[in-house]
Design a protein around this motif. Structure first.
Motif, mmCIF file in Angstrom:
data_model
loop_
_atom_site.group_PDB
_atom_site.id
_atom_site.type_symbol
_atom_site.label_atom_id
_atom_site.label_comp_id
_atom_site.label_asym_id
_atom_site.label_seq_id
_atom_site.Cartn_x
_atom_site.Cartn_y
_atom_site.Cartn_z
ATOM 1 N N TYR A 48 -9.180 6.635 0.748
ATOM 2 C CA TYR A 48 -8.829 6.682 -0.366
ATOM 3 C C TYR A 48 -7.230 7.335 -0.224
ATOM 4 O O TYR A 48 -5.433 7.379 -0.247
ATOM 5 C CB TYR A 48 -8.486 8.004 -1.605
ATOM 6 N N GLN A 49 -7.088 8.606 1.059
ATOM 7 C CA GLN A 49 -5.958 9.539 1.734
ATOM 8 C C GLN A 49 -5.085 8.039 1.798
ATOM 9 O O GLN A 49 -3.755 7.631 1.703
ATOM 10 C CB GLN A 49 -6.055 10.255 2.200
ATOM 11 N N LEU A 50 -5.440 7.104 2.851
ATOM 12 C CA LEU A 50 -4.646 6.288 3.863
ATOM 13 C C LEU A 50 -4.378 4.729 3.189
ATOM 14 O O LEU A 50 -3.682 4.346 3.447
ATOM 15 C CB LEU A 50 -5.749 5.482 4.913
ATOM 16 N N ARG A 51 -4.824 4.939 1.766
ATOM 17 C CA ARG A 51 -5.017 3.581 1.097
ATOM 18 C C ARG A 51 -2.955 4.301 0.308
ATOM 19 O O ARG A 51 -2.302 3.646 -0.025
ATOM 20 C CB ARG A 51 -5.859 3.485 -0.219
ATOM 21 N N ALA A 52 -3.299 5.145 -0.176
ATOM 22 C CA ALA A 52 -2.465 5.539 -0.926
ATOM 23 C C ALA A 52 -0.894 5.680 -0.214
ATOM 24 O O ALA A 52 0.493 5.969 -0.811
ATOM 25 C CB ALA A 52 -2.552 7.181 -1.788
ATOM 26 N N LEU A 53 -1.571 5.739 1.319
ATOM 27 C CA LEU A 53 -0.102 6.462 2.296
ATOM 28 C C LEU A 53 0.222 5.222 2.099
ATOM 29 O O LEU A 53 1.945 5.036 2.229
ATOM 30 C CB LEU A 53 -1.242 7.592 3.066
ATOM 31 N N GLY A 54 -0.662 3.919 2.604
ATOM 32 C CA GLY A 54 -0.179 2.783 2.756
ATOM 33 C C GLY A 54 1.361 1.814 1.253
ATOM 34 O O GLY A 54 1.803 2.030 1.756
ATOM 35 N N ILE A 55 0.817 2.799 0.095
ATOM 36 C CA ILE A 55 1.316 1.583 -1.381
ATOM 37 C C ILE A 55 2.856 3.257 -1.148
ATOM 38 O O ILE A 55 3.990 2.479 -1.098
ATOM 39 C CB ILE A 55 0.606 2.184 -2.264
ATOM 40 N N ALA A 56 2.425 3.991 -1.159
ATOM 41 C CA ALA A 56 3.739 5.426 -0.247
ATOM 42 C C ALA A 56 5.052 4.840 0.383
ATOM 43 O O ALA A 56 5.823 4.654 0.298
ATOM 44 C CB ALA A 56 3.507 6.358 -1.230
ATOM 45 N N THR A 57 4.251 4.630 1.798
ATOM 46 C CA THR A 57 5.165 3.928 3.084
ATOM 47 C C THR A 57 5.659 2.294 2.367
ATOM 48 O O THR A 57 7.033 2.827 2.416
ATOM 49 C CB THR A 57 3.984 3.434 4.002
ATOM 50 N N THR A 58 4.465 1.571 1.654
ATOM 51 C CA THR A 58 5.276 0.559 2.153
ATOM 52 C C THR A 58 6.434 0.392 0.332
ATOM 53 O O THR A 58 7.677 0.087 0.410
ATOM 54 C CB THR A 58 4.425 -0.381 1.088
ATOM 55 N N ALA A 59 6.092 1.326 -0.883
ATOM 56 C CA ALA A 59 7.579 1.280 -1.685
ATOM 57 C C ALA A 59 8.924 2.159 -1.623
ATOM 58 O O ALA A 59 10.221 1.960 -2.165
ATOM 59 C CB ALA A 59 6.661 2.949 -2.845
ATOM 60 N N ALA A 60 8.530 3.304 -0.475
ATOM 61 C CA ALA A 60 9.345 3.467 -0.096
ATOM 62 C C ALA A 60 10.226 3.282 1.108
ATOM 63 O O ALA A 60 11.706 3.405 1.288
ATOM 64 C CB ALA A 60 9.412 4.951 0.637
#
Length: 539
Positions: A48-60
């Protein structure tokens, strides 16, 4: 009383196996479930942390977010983009803030334009993951930096997935582990019950305490009796043996678990122990003993588990019986001689009464010469004296049974180095067999004995009876084989077997010729004294 019953119930083999298996399974499953749950939870947290990181990185990295944030988001487009990302990637929140912590997007519109409760974590230009208590509750959180055109950090994107979703997946794993554990415990119970049934069947439904008690009783009984005992399983392997059996069978070293065919040489004794020769009180001769063998099959609950063989050493008893039989024969011969000499004395008395002194004198001289001739001839030609005395006694016993026993005129025997006891045993048994073979045969009944010492010791005993059939020659020297009726208190089928063993140990030969007429010839080397001392049954 109920407490005692409960205690007994839990002391049974089935209960012990079940409790032990369940305890081990419960401990193993609980430990495995705990470890699996920990690893699974850690894995889920990381996922879940990696999933959130992927979303955050994409949005940034989205250009619209970067340009709007750099301009201060005058058109309020960042919140719209954040909601689009949430709709597409299904995080619980996407929060965009500048480097001072001012929020430009949030699921709660009231918090837009307000500062973050915690400092901005990405000012170092790195991404950060972890669990964040946040304003919406605990969540798996990832923060990614937003870089400006010059490469400096101008803000961050914080993406979170609430703990309830993580917990939901973790609970699914826990229920899976619980179901698997219950299945394993159920299989363990079934396996324990099947194992206990199998063990109880093998142990004939006996409990461990009963098995231990039986083992102690068996050992005490086995080694506390004088008889030799050998236990065999259905495959002929030794399962039980006591010291007396080891002594009589000359067995040393490891015996248990080995087939009887490996422990004993081929012969009658091995066949009796293996069950190939049925019958009770069977006789077997070894090199130093006469054994009476009994073999009984053993079964429990209708199932064969092997056999028990008992062996009794009858050497001394059989020797005494044969000695008594010989003495009885001599006594009968002496009674016959007594009657014969009484008749002769009556004749002498009559001649003297009639006054015929010359006739009485001639009659006495004639009787005296007849009585001395055989004894003197045997003493002069046969040595040792014990053998000559035996032959003379056998002649008298045979005469009582209306059998004429003759020693050939050319007989000579004088080998002092040959064991005298062996000679007496051989000759005595051969003469007894010859006289017995002539019972119920027509007259004349003649037994001829021949001795020769020209090349070793040669003994021949012949009779005019029916003899040995050609197809029985090999059997007559087997222990216990006899065609004669049993004699009260005395075992048949031993004499020739005993003679055969003595001759074989001495390095000689025993030849049996087919009938009609019995014909047995024995040859012993002159060095027979070097043979093993005979401790077998006597004449």
């Amino acid at each position: 009383m109920q407490r005692l019953r409960g205690r007994h119930r839990f002391s049974t083999l089935t209960a012990q196996i079940l409790l032990a298996s369940l305890s081990l399974l419960v401990f193993t499953v609980a430990l495995g479930g705990f470890l699996f749950s920990m690893i699974s939870n850690q894995t889920l947290d990381q996922q879940y942390q990696l999933r959130a990181l992927g979303i955050a990185t994409t949005a940034a990295q989205m250009s619209e977010v970067r340009s709007a944030l750099a301009a201060g988001d005058p058109g309020h487009v960042i919140d719209g983009i954040a909601h689009q990302v949430m709709a597409a990637a299904q995080p619980d929140y996407v929060v965009v803030s500048d480097k001072e912590g001012m929020r430009f997007s949030h699921p709660d519109p009231a918090l837009i334009g307000r500062r973050l409760e915690e400092p901005v974590a990405v000012l170092d230009g790195q991404t950060h993951v972890g669990f964040d208590p946040g304003s919406l509750g605990r969540s798996a959180n990832a923060k990614a930096p937003i870089f400006g055109a010059d490469g400096s950090v101008i803000g961050q994107v914080s993406v979170g997935i609430e703990d309830t979703e993580v917990l939901s997946n973790q609970m699914q794993n826990i229920w899976l582990i619980t179901g698997f554990s219950v299945l394993v415990l159920a299989l363990g119970v079934v396996g324990s019950l099947l194992l206990s049934r199998r063990i109880k069947r093998v142990t004939f439904d006996l409990e461990p305490a009963e098995i231990a008690s039986l083992l102690q009783e068996r050992e005490a009984l086995l080694h506390g009796i004088r008889e030799a005992v050998v236990g065999l399983d259905d495959r002929g392997k030794v399962t039980v043996i006591n010291e007396e059996a080891r002594r009589l069978l000359h067995l040393e070293g490891e015996v248990l678990g080995r087939p009887i065919a490996e422990l004993l040489p081929h012969g009658r004794l091995r066949d009796l122990l293996a069950g190939r020769l049925p019958g009770a009180d069977q006789v077997a001769l070894t090199d130093d003993a006469l054994l009476v063998v009994n073999r009984m099959p053993v079964s429990t609950a209708g199932r064969s588990i092997g056999s028990v063989v008992t062996l009794r050493d009858r050497t001394e008893i059989e020797s005494l019986v044969r000695d008594l039989h010989s003495i009885q024969g001599l006594m009968e011969a002496m009674r016959a001689l007594e009657h014969e000499y009484a008749n002769r004395l009556h004749i002498v008395d009559g001649l003297l009464e009639m006054g015929d002194l010359e006739q009485a004198k001639r009659y006495v001289s004639q009787v005296s010469a007849m009585s001395r001739s055989l004894g003197e001839r045997l003493r002069a030609t046969i040595a040792p004296p014990e053998l000559a005395a035996l032959v003379l006694a056998k002649v008298a016993v045979a005469a009582e049974q209306d059998v004429q026993m003759e020693v050939t005129a050319d007989s000579r025997l004088d080998h002092p180095e040959v064991d005298h006891t062996e000679l007496v045993t051989i000759v005595g048994n051969l003469l007894d067999n010859a006289v017995d073979a002539l019972a119920n045969t027509p007259r004349p009944r003649i037994v001829t004995v021949q001795f020769d010492d020209a090349d070793g010791v040669f003994i021949a005993v012949r009779d005019n009876g029916p003899g040995v059939p050609a197809d029985k020659i090999d059997q007559v020297m087997v222990d216990g084989y006899s065609t004669k009726d049993p004699r009260p208190g005395m075992r048949r089928g031993i004499g020739l077997a005993l003679v055969s063993r003595i001759v074989r140990r001495a390095g000689g030969t025993l030849d049996v010729f087919p009938g009609p007429g019995g014909n047995f010839e024995v040859w012993l080397p002159a060095t027979a004294q070097a043979a093993v001392e005979d401790r077998s049954v006597g004449v």
